[in-house]
Design a protein around this motif. Structure first.
Motif, PDB file in Angstrom:
ATOM      1  N   ASN A 169      48.777  17.361  16.529  1.00  0.00           N
ATOM      2  CA  ASN A 169      49.092  16.595  17.936  1.00  0.00           C
ATOM      3  C   ASN A 169      49.566  17.986  19.316  1.00  0.00           C
ATOM      4  OD1 ASN A 169      48.352  14.186  16.929  1.00  0.00           O
ATOM      5  ND2 ASN A 169      50.033  13.232  16.379  1.00  0.00           N
ATOM      6  N   LEU A 170      50.210  18.727  18.404  1.00  0.00           N
ATOM      7  CA  LEU A 170      50.789  19.910  19.930  1.00  0.00           C
ATOM      8  C   LEU A 170      49.009  20.423  20.459  1.00  0.00           C
ATOM      9  CD1 LEU A 170      52.923  21.788  17.461  1.00  0.00           C
ATOM     10  CD2 LEU A 170      53.830  20.724  19.802  1.00  0.00           C
ATOM     11  N   GLN A 171      48.424  20.489  20.075  1.00  0.00           N
ATOM     12  CA  GLN A 171      46.896  20.717  21.342  1.00  0.00           C
ATOM     13  C   GLN A 171      47.219  20.003  21.844  1.00  0.00           C
ATOM     14  OE1 GLN A 171      43.677  22.516  18.358  1.00  0.00           O
ATOM     15  NE2 GLN A 171      44.505  20.452  16.777  1.00  0.00           N
ATOM     16  N   SER A 172      47.302  19.655  21.942  1.00  0.00           N
ATOM     17  CA  SER A 172      47.149  17.462  23.839  1.00  0.00           C
ATOM     18  C   SER A 172      48.596  18.958  24.876  1.00  0.00           C
ATOM     19  CB  SER A 172      48.255  16.709  23.598  1.00  0.00           C
ATOM     20  OG  SER A 172      49.684  17.120  22.956  1.00  0.00           O
ATOM     21  N   THR A 173      49.125  19.984  24.269  1.00  0.00           N
ATOM     22  CA  THR A 173      49.116  20.765  25.317  1.00  0.00           C
ATOM     23  C   THR A 173      48.459  21.780  26.569  1.00  0.00           C
ATOM     24  OG1 THR A 173      49.688  22.861  23.756  1.00  0.00           O
ATOM     25  CG2 THR A 173      51.723  21.111  24.366  1.00  0.00           C
ATOM     26  N   SER A 174      47.558  21.490  25.777  1.00  0.00           N
ATOM     27  CA  SER A 174      46.240  22.564  26.727  1.00  0.00           C
ATOM     28  C   SER A 174      45.555  21.466  28.410  1.00  0.00           C
ATOM     29  CB  SER A 174      44.840  22.681  25.642  1.00  0.00           C
ATOM     30  OG  SER A 174      45.275  23.844  25.261  1.00  0.00           O
ATOM     31  N   LEU A 175      45.573  20.033  27.557  1.00  0.00           N
ATOM     32  CA  LEU A 175      45.659  19.084  28.664  1.00  0.00           C
ATOM     33  C   LEU A 175      47.044  19.467  29.600  1.00  0.00           C
ATOM     34  CD1 LEU A 175      44.784  16.201  27.151  1.00  0.00           C
ATOM     35  CD2 LEU A 175      42.887  17.801  27.745  1.00  0.00           C
ATOM     36  N   VAL A 176      47.874  18.998  29.286  1.00  0.00           N
ATOM     37  CA  VAL A 176      48.875  19.288  29.965  1.00  0.00           C
ATOM     38  C   VAL A 176      49.137  20.757  30.545  1.00  0.00           C
ATOM     39  CG1 VAL A 176      51.319  18.999  30.190  1.00  0.00           C
ATOM     40  CG2 VAL A 176      50.036  18.160  28.939  1.00  0.00           C
ATOM     41  N   MET A 177      48.804  22.017  30.212  1.00  0.00           N
ATOM     42  CA  MET A 177      48.849  23.083  31.031  1.00  0.00           C
ATOM     43  C   MET A 177      47.903  23.240  31.781  1.00  0.00           C
ATOM     44  SD  MET A 177      50.585  25.588  29.651  1.00  0.00           S
ATOM     45  CE  MET A 177      49.898  27.389  30.158  1.00  0.00           C
ATOM     46  N   ASN A 178      46.372  21.941  31.954  1.00  0.00           N
ATOM     47  CA  ASN A 178      45.725  22.408  33.004  1.00  0.00           C
ATOM     48  C   ASN A 178      45.652  21.218  33.581  1.00  0.00           C
ATOM     49  OD1 ASN A 178      42.881  23.606  32.889  1.00  0.00           O
ATOM     50  ND2 ASN A 178      43.201  22.362  31.032  1.00  0.00           N
TER      51      ASN A 178
END
Length: 614
Positions: free
Chosen positions: A254-263
């Protein structure tokens, strides 16, 4: 603590700035040293040209006028919506490197079509997607191995069009599904700092045991289709997922969701996005420390590592996940925890704080302590279950070691990494032909793919979404290495010990822009070769291959301007700099080698293009 400078303005300020007239910036230096175009430079230009043309051929063959991908539409983990848009993987990077503007037009059209196509597509028997596979332009519910893969195009679209209103709105909306801002998609629990299920999306988390049907999708006859996993019947497809039941609770995937938040952060500069990323990552670092320096693969809804039974290795895709492959009849290790590395690279990109890399050093060290001799050879485990460590492999556990070294540039990280890679050999002076052989290899691959594409006889009714991934003609890995000094963790060819990452961002030392045409990517006729990387300096050779037209190029320090140039040495003359970008005029047929001194990870990463900055 890293000193942050050049922080972004608010979203309103950025939007206002982008609307102002752009005044051409005077060049910081002029390059007038004659240089006959080297072979590597001509090959780079040919690779950008050929791949751009090939992408158009691919698009015209397999997409309709709406941008809908022509395939047998299904919901499922082994073939589903994520695979459909993955057919455009690498296209945003190709344009951002300098591919044709037609490439950007086509992947944008494909993405818009994709959202409509899979919002309209519905399942009959599979409960998750009966009202549409997408809701609010995002998968209704899925796991983050497949969510991340399906976001590989979206997460890089901002490189070329950060001011696009649709991209900005989606970046904020998609981010809100995971930060807790969206009140409908209640994926995140801020009290326990968890995402509440491995299966989540725009309709929130799945808070029950998953079924094989949830993963496999509606019944169909696979006869005549290319099946990635080799199944010959629908029952085998179901059997592939019979053990995929434990999904409730948090997982490192689920940590891969951070790419969305980075954008969302990189278009707005709003602190709330940065804070959510660091808060969520810090919670996982704490869990690893409390779990013997191993990232647990299961955290229950109360935030307990391993739940009441303390089975920290649990969950689908966890340390102890070795289901039976129905085709071979054998157990197959499917530990996907290493894919979480992308989130820690994101946090390091965001903060420059070494703790986000140290957690992986500590984990690798903890696994290596478990080494044992088998037939006189040292082996290390890769899995853990109720009986302890298992699935031993020869050698040292070095997973993601090369990614860690690239971000840190520390000599001890280099020593611990698997550096057996032709690009690393080139950087260390052991493979001088790599700039030619790597790009020639990419061109040969494109030719082969286009030849195979020409022979393809499948139709919309006889192909699944993943059947054509092998024909995608964009081959950008060597260009990223050579032009930008970048890694490409989305592709397993980057390193045999790096986990492939769907939805990863751009981790680069340099990036190029055309200030004349006001677009991302190296200007027409210009080629670049990064030949040396260190913590404090980068060496690049630039050449204008055109014999009678001058070109102007802007070079950015970092994929998102996160680095800062401090000086620039050209032809024996050193100029002091204090900026994360420089603009150079290249006379016709001229080029030179430039050594940039810099400080890394000292600026807030931003998607803003050079001409939109104050």
């Amino acid at each position: 603590m890293i000193n942050r400078r050049n922080l972004l303005k608010s979203a309103c300020a950025v939007a206002t700035l982008a609307a102002l007239p752009v005044v051409a910036k005077a060049a910081d230096a002029a390059i007038g040293t004659p240089m006959a175009p080297p072979e590597w430079a001509l090959l780079q230009r040919e690779a950008l040209r050929i791949q751009s043309e090939a992408v158009e051929v691919f698009y015209n063959r397999y997409f309709d006028d709406r941008g809908y991908f022509q395939c047998f539409e299904r919901w499922g983990a082994n073939d589903g919506p994520d695979d459909a848009i993955e057919n455009c993987n690498e296209w945003p990077l190709l344009h951002a490197l300098g591919g044709s503007d037609r490439v950007r037009e086509l992947y944008t059209r494909a993405y818009e079509g994709h959202l409509k196509q899979y919002t309209e597509a519905r399942t009959v028997e599979t409960p998750i997607a009966r009202e549409g596979m997408y809701y609010r332009e995002f998968p209704v519910m899925n796991d983050w191995q497949h969510l991340s893969e399906g976001l590989s195009v979206f997460n890089l679209m901002g490189l070329s069009a950060p001011n696009d209103p649709a991209f900005q709105a989606r970046a904020r909306r998609f981010s809100g599904f995971y930060t807790g801002e969206d009140k409908e998609a209640k994926n995140y629990d801020p009290r326990h700092k968890i995402i509440r299920s491995m299966i989540n999306g725009s309709k929130g988390p799945q808070l029950r045991k998953a079924t094989a049907l949830d993963w496999a999708g509606d019944p169909f006859d696979p006869t005549g289709f290319f099946m990635e996993h080799g199944e010959s019947t629908y029952q085998e497809t179901l059997d592939h997922y019979v053990d995929y039941t434990d999904v409730v609770g948090d997982s490192p995937l689920n940590l891969q969701s951070t790419s969305l938040v980075m954008n969302a952060y990189m278009i707005s500069g709003e602190r709330k996005y940065r804070d959510w990323i660091t808060t969520y990552l810090d919670a996982w670092i704490d869990r690893a420390k409390r779990n013997g320096n191993i990232l647990p693969s299961f955290v229950d809804l109360k935030g307990r590592i391993g739940g009441p039974k303390k089975e920290w290795w649990g969950n689908v895709y966890g340390w102890g996940f070795s289901p039976i492959d129905p085709v071979s009849g054998k157990r197959e290790d499917r530990n996907r925890v290493p894919r979480a590395i992308v989130a820690f690279l994101n946090a390091y990109l965001l903060t420059g704080d070494d703790k986000y890399l140290q957690v992986w050093r500590d984990q690798n060290a903890a696994i290596n302590v478990q080494a044992k001799s088998i037939d006189g050879v040292s082996n290390v485990p890769t899995m853990y279950g109720k009986d302890g460590w298992y699935s031993y492999r020869p050698g040292t556990y070095r997973t993601n070691g090369l990614d860690i070294w690239y971000m840190s540039m520390r000599a001890d990280d280099f020593d611990r990494a698997d550096t057996n890679h032709p690009w690393i050999d080139y950087l260390t002076g052991k493979n001088s032909t790599y700039p030619v052989t790597a790009v020639r290899g990419a061109l040969d691959s494109v030719r082969k793919k286009m030849g195979d594409l020409a022979k393809d006889t499948t139709t919309k009714e006889t192909r699944l979404a993943d059947a054509l991934l092998k024909f995608n003609p964009a081959e950008v890995t060597p260009l990223l290495h050579l032009m930008c000094g970048a890694i490409h963790i989305a592709r397993p060819t980057w390193s045999k010990t790096s986990a492939p990452q769907g939805g990863a961002l751009l981790y680069a030392r340099l990036r190029y822009f055309d200030p004349v045409k006001k677009r991302a990517g190296i200007p027409e006729d210009v080629a670049a070769l990064v030949s040396d990387l260190s913590d404090t300096a980068t060496t690049v050779t630039l050449v204008n291959t055109h014999p009678f037209r001058a070109r102007t190029v802007t070079i950015q320090a970092g994929g998102y301007g996160e680095h800062q140039f401090t000086s620039m040495a050209i032809d024996g003359k050193t100029s002091t700099l204090n900026a994360n970008q420089v603009t150079l005029d290249l006379a016709p047929g001229c080029g030179t080698t430039i050594r940039f001194a810099h400080k890394r990870h000292v600026n807030a990463p931003s998607l803003t293009h050079p001409w939109d900055r104050v």
